[in-house]
Design a protein around this motif. Sequence first.
Motif, short mmCIF file in Angstrom:
data_model
loop_
_atom_site.label_atom_id
_atom_site.label_comp_id
_atom_site.label_asym_id
_atom_site.label_seq_id
_atom_site.Cartn_x
_atom_site.Cartn_y
_atom_site.Cartn_z
N UNK A 18 15.40 23.68 28.86
CA UNK A 18 16.82 23.57 29.23
C UNK A 18 16.96 23.45 30.74
N UNK A 19 16.26 24.29 31.46
CA UNK A 19 16.33 24.26 32.92
C UNK A 19 15.83 22.92 33.47
N UNK A 20 14.75 22.41 32.90
CA UNK A 20 14.22 21.11 33.32
C UNK A 20 15.25 20.01 33.08
N UNK A 21 15.92 20.08 31.93
CA UNK A 21 16.92 19.06 31.59
C UNK A 21 18.08 19.08 32.58
N UNK A 22 18.54 20.28 32.96
CA UNK A 22 19.61 20.37 33.96
C UNK A 22 19.12 19.87 35.32
N UNK A 23 17.83 20.05 35.61
CA UNK A 23 17.28 19.63 36.88
C UNK A 23 17.11 18.13 37.04
N UNK A 24 17.25 17.37 35.98
CA UNK A 24 17.08 15.92 36.05
C UNK A 24 18.20 15.23 36.81
N UNK A 25 19.38 15.84 36.83
CA UNK A 25 20.53 15.26 37.51
C UNK A 25 21.27 16.37 38.24
N UNK A 26 21.97 16.00 39.27
CA UNK A 26 22.69 16.99 40.09
C UNK A 26 24.02 17.40 39.46
N UNK A 27 24.74 16.44 38.92
CA UNK A 27 26.10 16.70 38.42
C UNK A 27 26.14 16.74 36.89
N UNK A 28 26.92 17.71 36.38
CA UNK A 28 27.05 17.94 34.95
C UNK A 28 28.53 18.07 34.60
N UNK A 29 28.84 18.31 33.34
CA UNK A 29 30.23 18.41 32.90
C UNK A 29 30.51 19.84 32.44
N UNK A 30 31.50 20.46 33.07
CA UNK A 30 31.92 21.82 32.75
C UNK A 30 33.20 21.76 31.93
N UNK A 31 33.21 22.48 30.83
CA UNK A 31 34.43 22.63 30.03
C UNK A 31 34.97 24.03 30.23
N UNK A 32 36.27 24.11 30.58
CA UNK A 32 36.95 25.39 30.73
C UNK A 32 38.22 25.37 29.89
N UNK A 33 38.92 26.49 29.87
CA UNK A 33 40.18 26.60 29.11
C UNK A 33 41.34 26.64 30.10
N UNK A 34 42.23 25.67 29.99
CA UNK A 34 43.41 25.62 30.87
C UNK A 34 44.39 26.73 30.50
N UNK A 67 38.38 29.73 35.17
CA UNK A 67 37.37 30.75 34.89
C UNK A 67 37.82 32.15 35.30
N UNK A 68 38.62 32.25 36.35
CA UNK A 68 39.13 33.56 36.75
C UNK A 68 40.10 34.11 35.71
N UNK A 69 40.83 33.21 35.08
CA UNK A 69 41.81 33.61 34.05
C UNK A 69 41.14 33.82 32.70
N UNK A 70 40.20 32.95 32.35
CA UNK A 70 39.51 32.99 31.06
C UNK A 70 38.07 32.56 31.31
N UNK A 71 37.11 33.47 31.29
CA UNK A 71 35.75 33.15 31.71
C UNK A 71 34.93 32.29 30.74
N UNK A 72 35.49 31.93 29.60
CA UNK A 72 34.72 31.12 28.64
C UNK A 72 34.50 29.71 29.19
N UNK A 95 30.09 32.99 29.22
CA UNK A 95 31.12 33.54 30.09
C UNK A 95 30.64 33.42 31.54
N UNK A 96 31.55 33.05 32.43
CA UNK A 96 31.25 32.96 33.85
C UNK A 96 31.80 34.23 34.51
N UNK A 97 30.91 35.03 35.08
CA UNK A 97 31.29 36.31 35.69
C UNK A 97 31.36 36.12 37.20
N UNK A 98 32.54 36.33 37.78
CA UNK A 98 32.69 36.14 39.22
C UNK A 98 31.86 37.17 39.98
#
Length: 168
Positions: A18-34, A67-72, A95-98
């Motif tokens: 998984x880490x190697x796969x993320x390392x292949x490119x710099x930019x990825x797609x983040x999904x958050x909850x509005x 993420x501050x409102x909803x960390x999922x 979950x993204x923990x600040x």
Amino acid sequence: MTSWAEFEKDEPEFAATVRERFGMYKHHVLGTVRRDGAPRLSGLEADFRFEQMWLGMMPSSMKARDLLRDPRFSIFANPGEGAEMTHGDVRVSGRAIEVVDEAVKGRYAAETSAPEPFHLFRVELDEVTRTGVEGEEVVIRVWRPGAPVRTIRRGNDAASVAPAREGG
């Protein structure tokens, strides 16, 4: 939920893939909850250091506010060019923990040259998935805290599910 370090300890081969796969490119797609509950997709860089997975972002960004409102969240690794799925698709959800500890943020900034000010989030994992093609089958490997990697194979016939202690 589980930290990246715990995931790496429990499933070192899968974590490395998984880490190697993320390392292949710099930019990825983040999904958050509005705020209204709808999904939001944003570009993002994922970072691995200090035995953790980190998400850094500008403080005024909508993704940081989400993420501050909803960390999922869910992060989909950049699939690259073409549709061959040579390296497979990888997704990390949790979950993204600040991080508010200034010493940790300072150490991170020193190593990454992160523009200040910035939000720093440490990833806590709920699920890690890799989907790839092996021969004529789509092979999906799923890890969740407290369980071994589960492998699902889908071909022209019905899907089969088998638990596996294999990585990658």
